[in-house]
Design an enzyme around this catalytic site. Structure first.
Site, PDB file in Angstrom:
ATOM      1  N   LYS A   1       0.817  -1.206   0.000  1.00  0.00           N
ATOM      2  CA  LYS A   1       0.000   0.000   0.000  1.00  0.00           C
ATOM      3  C   LYS A   1       0.855   1.262   0.000  1.00  0.00           C
ATOM      4  O   LYS A   1       2.049   1.226   0.296  1.00  0.00           O
ATOM      5  CB  LYS A   1      -0.949  -0.001   1.208  1.00  0.00           C
ATOM      6  CG  LYS A   1      -2.121  -0.963   1.043  1.00  0.00           C
ATOM      7  CD  LYS A   1      -3.125  -0.833   2.174  1.00  0.00           C
ATOM      8  CE  LYS A   1      -4.363  -1.695   1.912  1.00  0.00           C
ATOM      9  NZ  LYS A   1      -5.354  -1.615   3.004  1.00  0.00           N
TER      10      LYS A   1
ATOM     11  N   ARG B   1      -3.411 -10.146   4.963  1.00  0.00           N
ATOM     12  CA  ARG B   1      -3.990 -10.102   3.611  1.00  0.00           C
ATOM     13  C   ARG B   1      -2.909  -9.550   2.687  1.00  0.00           C
ATOM     14  O   ARG B   1      -2.472  -8.406   2.836  1.00  0.00           O
ATOM     15  CB  ARG B   1      -5.230  -9.210   3.582  1.00  0.00           C
ATOM     16  CG  ARG B   1      -5.908  -9.122   2.213  1.00  0.00           C
ATOM     17  CD  ARG B   1      -7.151  -8.237   2.285  1.00  0.00           C
ATOM     18  NE  ARG B   1      -7.826  -8.136   1.005  1.00  0.00           N
ATOM     19  CZ  ARG B   1      -7.520  -7.227   0.064  1.00  0.00           C
ATOM     20  NH1 ARG B   1      -6.557  -6.327   0.283  1.00  0.00           N
ATOM     21  NH2 ARG B   1      -8.181  -7.213  -1.085  1.00  0.00           N
TER      22      ARG B   1
END
Length: 278
Positions: free
Chosen positions: A224, A258
């Protein structure tokens, strides 16, 4: 902490940290190498993740990156439903999580065999989501913290007290889910959603504070912008940073990672377990 979840009859103990592999059935998710489109690509990536040790596969048909173009409900179902069906045809023991904020998409995929609903909006974007998921009886719900919409969330980063405000929001939503008799709930603090760069790190640092809710926690920081912006690199170069933050998350109590890169996440879990065993 409650760590045992029931995935449509299959019991998974999250006291042993697990990995959830990301499959984006989209043309515009932020990490290009996570995108799969054809049946061959979907099966190849699913096989790679499962053989590398993923417990769950998280299928998404609507990009939730800032600035992503909206996708109709019909198009989202058109993307994720066939993917769910083809994976389960070839890998019938796979545990599929459907990444959606729409109750109708969740329903279609659960009826096709998905066993978890992963809602990035935490119920904000569909007032039927809680009732729908609870009606299944044995489908865990991943409750993520977010504010606003995908289009507005980057402007909604003011908090009186970040940790307490996120905790309060999640507690209120858990209460609403329990009112519908939702059994298994997994928390996700929503890294990158309605949080600025520094707030993401503050939340990660205080991850253990959320153990007061007595629920398992999923951490999704894989590649991210909180990593690549901090390091001034590209998402394609953010695996090392992802591994570092995943290790921190595990040390602070994460139950599910995740990720885009399953093998590396499994290795991280093994090494952190080795440290904790001493």
């Amino acid at each position: 902490m409650t760590t045992l979840i029931n995935c449509r009859g299959k019991l998974i103990d999250l006291a042993q940290p697990r990995v959830m592999g990301i499959l984006n059935i989209t043309p515009d998710s932020f990490f290009e190498r996570s995108r799969v489109h054809t049946e061959e690509e979907i099966l190849k990536q699913a096989e790679k993740m499962l053989s590398s040790g993923a417990t769950f596969l998280d299928l998404g048909g609507h990009s939730t990156r800032p600035g992503a173009m909206p996708v109709s409900e019909e198009e989202e179902i058109k993307r994720v439903l066939p993917a769910t069906e083809v994976i389960l045809k070839h890998f019938p023991e796979a545990l599929i999580s459907i990444d959606t904020f729409r109750s109708n998409v969740a329903k279609a995929c659960v009826e096709a065999g998905a066993v978890i609903v992963n809602d990035v909006s935490g119920g904000l974007l569909d007032d039927k989501m809680y009732e729908t998921v609870a009606s299944f009886g044995d489908v865990p719900y991943i409750l993520m913290h977010m504010r606003g919409t995908i289009e507005t969330m980057t402007q909604l980063t003011h908090y009186n007290n970040l940790v307490l405000d996120v905790l309060d929001d999640l507690q209120q939503k858990v209460a609403k889910l329990r009112a519908f008799n939702q059994r298994d709930i997994i928390l996700d603090l929503g890294f990158g959603f309605a949080k600025n760069l520094d707030q993401n790190y503050e939340l990660l640092n205080h991850l253990a504070d959320f153990e007061v809710m007595n629920l398992p926690m999923l951490v999704g920081v894989s590649r991210k912008s909180m990593i690549w912006r901090k390091l001034d690199i590209l998402a394609s170069e953010a695996l090392n940073g992802t591994t570092a933050l995943n290790a921190v998350a595990l040390m602070k109590g994460a139950n599910i990672l995740r990720v885009h890169d399953v093998k590396e996440a499994i290795e991280t879990i093994r090494l952190v377990e080795a440290v904790n065993a001493k």
